[in-house]
Scaffold this active site. Structure first.
Site, PDB file in Angstrom:
ATOM      1  N   HIS A  84    -100.265  23.644  24.432  1.00  0.00           N
ATOM      2  CA  HIS A  84     -99.069  24.580  24.870  1.00  0.00           C
ATOM      3  C   HIS A  84     -99.561  25.411  26.001  1.00  0.00           C
ATOM      4  O   HIS A  84     -98.888  25.556  26.755  1.00  0.00           O
ATOM      5  CB  HIS A  84     -97.890  25.141  24.077  1.00  0.00           C
ATOM      6  CG  HIS A  84     -97.128  24.056  23.491  1.00  0.00           C
ATOM      7  ND1 HIS A  84     -95.765  23.789  23.892  1.00  0.00           N
ATOM      8  CD2 HIS A  84     -97.297  22.974  22.814  1.00  0.00           C
ATOM      9  CE1 HIS A  84     -95.273  23.247  23.365  1.00  0.00           C
ATOM     10  NE2 HIS A  84     -96.041  22.421  22.717  1.00  0.00           N
ATOM     11  N   HIS A 201    -102.337  22.364  15.856  1.00  0.00           N
ATOM     12  CA  HIS A 201    -101.821  21.358  16.448  1.00  0.00           C
ATOM     13  C   HIS A 201    -100.727  20.850  15.565  1.00  0.00           C
ATOM     14  O   HIS A 201     -99.482  20.600  15.903  1.00  0.00           O
ATOM     15  CB  HIS A 201    -102.697  20.389  17.070  1.00  0.00           C
ATOM     16  CG  HIS A 201    -101.831  19.623  17.940  1.00  0.00           C
ATOM     17  ND1 HIS A 201    -101.031  19.839  18.910  1.00  0.00           N
ATOM     18  CD2 HIS A 201    -102.073  18.244  18.101  1.00  0.00           C
ATOM     19  CE1 HIS A 201    -100.566  19.095  19.657  1.00  0.00           C
ATOM     20  NE2 HIS A 201    -101.172  17.777  19.007  1.00  0.00           N
ATOM     21  N   HIS A 203     -98.253  20.884  12.683  1.00  0.00           N
ATOM     22  CA  HIS A 203     -97.172  22.434  12.504  1.00  0.00           C
ATOM     23  C   HIS A 203     -96.943  22.612  10.896  1.00  0.00           C
ATOM     24  O   HIS A 203     -96.383  23.407  10.348  1.00  0.00           O
ATOM     25  CB  HIS A 203     -96.058  22.388  13.060  1.00  0.00           C
ATOM     26  CG  HIS A 203     -96.159  22.596  14.595  1.00  0.00           C
ATOM     27  ND1 HIS A 203     -95.285  23.028  15.448  1.00  0.00           N
ATOM     28  CD2 HIS A 203     -97.255  22.861  15.144  1.00  0.00           C
ATOM     29  CE1 HIS A 203     -95.576  23.298  16.610  1.00  0.00           C
ATOM     30  NE2 HIS A 203     -96.826  23.254  16.610  1.00  0.00           N
TER      31      HIS A 203
HETATM   32 MN   LIG Z   1     -98.356  23.688  18.441  1.00  0.00          MN
END
Ligand SMILES: [Mn+2]
Length: 473
Positions: A84, A201, A203
């Protein structure tokens, strides 16, 4: 030697919902404060510190002030990009903050004999840190998998211990079932011999013991979107304090979550409305309520239920409420009335109602599927012929559908416009791996969606760029 391992803070997420974005920031603040209390030597942030490569300035300001407190205590902070907060070919805010000395970016590499050589950073405690960032469209997976141009594992294995491998990607063997991420790396593709593998990565919190040390994912500190909040409702969130390479999970809880599923079956719209209102009137203080309503109404229409009023009632006490009525339907909505008599005309009208990829496509597919086996054909030849023809038809329709950029309601299989985006690389056509790509139903958001189709297109263009530029430093 003691450090904390944080990942997926996604600061700046829920930008349209002040309460949730504040809770998200609070979770991060708590994680840093606890790290300071524990007197760690350093903090590792394994990607997705920010929800975007260029977050809003107020989020940046708060983040910097939180991190400064750790720095003032002499705690070093190491960060890698996540999927992100990485931006191919342009400067990410992480680069700016790293330049400014707020933290140190652990992303250094050289190309040796065509291979990607990740360069370790030595922490004053004597530990070597190696970082493999998350890239747009899960491009990092390529570097894990490719023998010629991928990560030089031999080199990394020759780096002396103690050493930590920081990464932001999906490990194939460890991903939860609901994650359909086809971009995953098998454990065998990780460099061996590290004392700790600090993951980001995924969650959800995951702990795995390898021969040389632990591989862990702390999971999201709060959650990055509504789907996360749903999937993680009952899960503990937090981060790891790692002492002599042994991880200890530290929970971070900023609010309670309450998930309720209402089954509509056997109820009329009025009855269901009454039950939902009763639930809404309870005390939901301190909680984020996730309300799911599914099943089939005995009578009345879904639209007869005033979800606005139910939401407002819940909000009188709750922090926030997310309502999902995706799987709710009425008996009426399941039937379709078409006032004609000819069979073909009926079919055509029905198809007009339901055709996603165009009327011609639906009718052709329907006609193909109702073909019968020819006398001279064996059963398996027949199945093969129909399957192949159907696959070709679907592929053709989907291609045109993507090209036309919008749903064709008049049954035109021919592209009506040229594709607006020129993707640089065929990989860009792949589905972009958005943090975990969870397969749960969408939850109706209490605010407008953050991403517009334009954002989506822009993202795909970017995905194309990273593939050719090769540059992530
Ligand atoms: Mn993430």
């Amino acid at each position: 030697m003691k450090f904390s391992h944080i990942a997926d803070a996604h600061l700046g997420a829920f930008s349209k919902n002040r309460k949730l974005s504040e809770l998200n920031l609070k979770a991060f603040k708590i994680a840093i404060e606890k790290s300071i209390e524990e007197s760690v030597d350093f903090i590792i942030i394994a990607g997705d510190l920010f929800h975007n490569p260029l977050p809003d300035m107020d989020i940046v300001k708060s983040t910097v002030s939180i991190l400064q407190r750790a720095k003032e205590q002499g705690i070093r902070i190491y960060v890698v990009y996540g999927s992100h907060d990485f931006s191919a070919g342009t400067t990410s805010l992480l680069d700016v903050l790293s330049e400014a000395g707020v933290f140190r970016k652990v992303v250094r590499y050289e190309i040796h004999d065509g291979k990607l050589r990740l360069i370790p950073i030595k922490d004053p405690s004597g530990v070597y840190l190696v970082g493999m960032p998350g890239l747009t469209a899960a491009r990092e997976v390529f570097y894990f998998l490719d023998e010629e141009q991928g990560i030089d594992r031999e080199y990394l294995e020759s780096v002396p211990n103690p050493k930590i491998f920081i990464f932001h990607t999906t490990v194939n063997e460890l991903k939860p079932e609901y994650i359909a991420d086809k971009n995953a790396v098998p454990l065998s593709r990780f460099p061996r011999g590290f004392d700790y593998y600090a993951g980001g990565h995924l969650h959800e919190r995951i702990e795995h013991k390898l021969d040389s040390g632990y591989l862990t994912y702390p999971g999201a500190l709060f959650g990055s979107n509504y789907s996360d909040l749903d999937v993680l409702t009952d899960k503990q969130r937090g981060f790891y304090i790692v002492e002599d390479f042994k991880p200890r999970f530290v929970p971070v809880k900023v609010c309670e979550f309450e998930k309720v599923v209402f089954k509509a079956d056997g109820n009329s719209a009025t009855e269901l409305q009454k039950k939902l209102m009763e639930f809404a009137s309870r005390n939901h203080e301190g909680r984020v309520v996730i309300l799911k309503v599914r099943g089939e109404l005995k009578s009345g229409k879904v639209a007869d239920i005033n979800f606005r009023a139910i939401r407002d009632k819940i909000l009188e006490s709750a922090i926030d409420v997310l309502v999902n009525t995706y799987a709710l339907r009425s008996v009426e909505s399941g039937r379709m009335s078409v006032p004609v008599e000819e069979q073909e005309e009926i079919e055509r009208r029905v198809f007009e109602e339901i055709s996603e990829y165009g009327l011609n496509f639906t009718v052709s597919l329907f006609n193909l599927l109702r073909q019968e086996k020819k006398d001279e054909e064996t059963k398996s030849d027949f199945e093969r012929r129909i399957t192949q023809a159907a696959m070709d038809m679907i592929e053709h329709a989907v291609k045109n559908y993507i090209k036309s950029g919008e749903k064709s309601d008049k049954g035109e299989l021919i592209a009506r416009s040229e594709p607006e985006i020129e993707t640089v690389d065929e990989n860009a056509e792949d589905e972009v791996s958005e943090n975990c790509d969870k397969k749960s139903e969408d939850i109706e958001e209490s605010s407008p969606k953050e991403k517009t189709p334009e954002d989506e297109k822009r993202r795909k263009v970017k995905a194309g760029r990273v593939a050719t530029l090769f540059d992530f430093g």
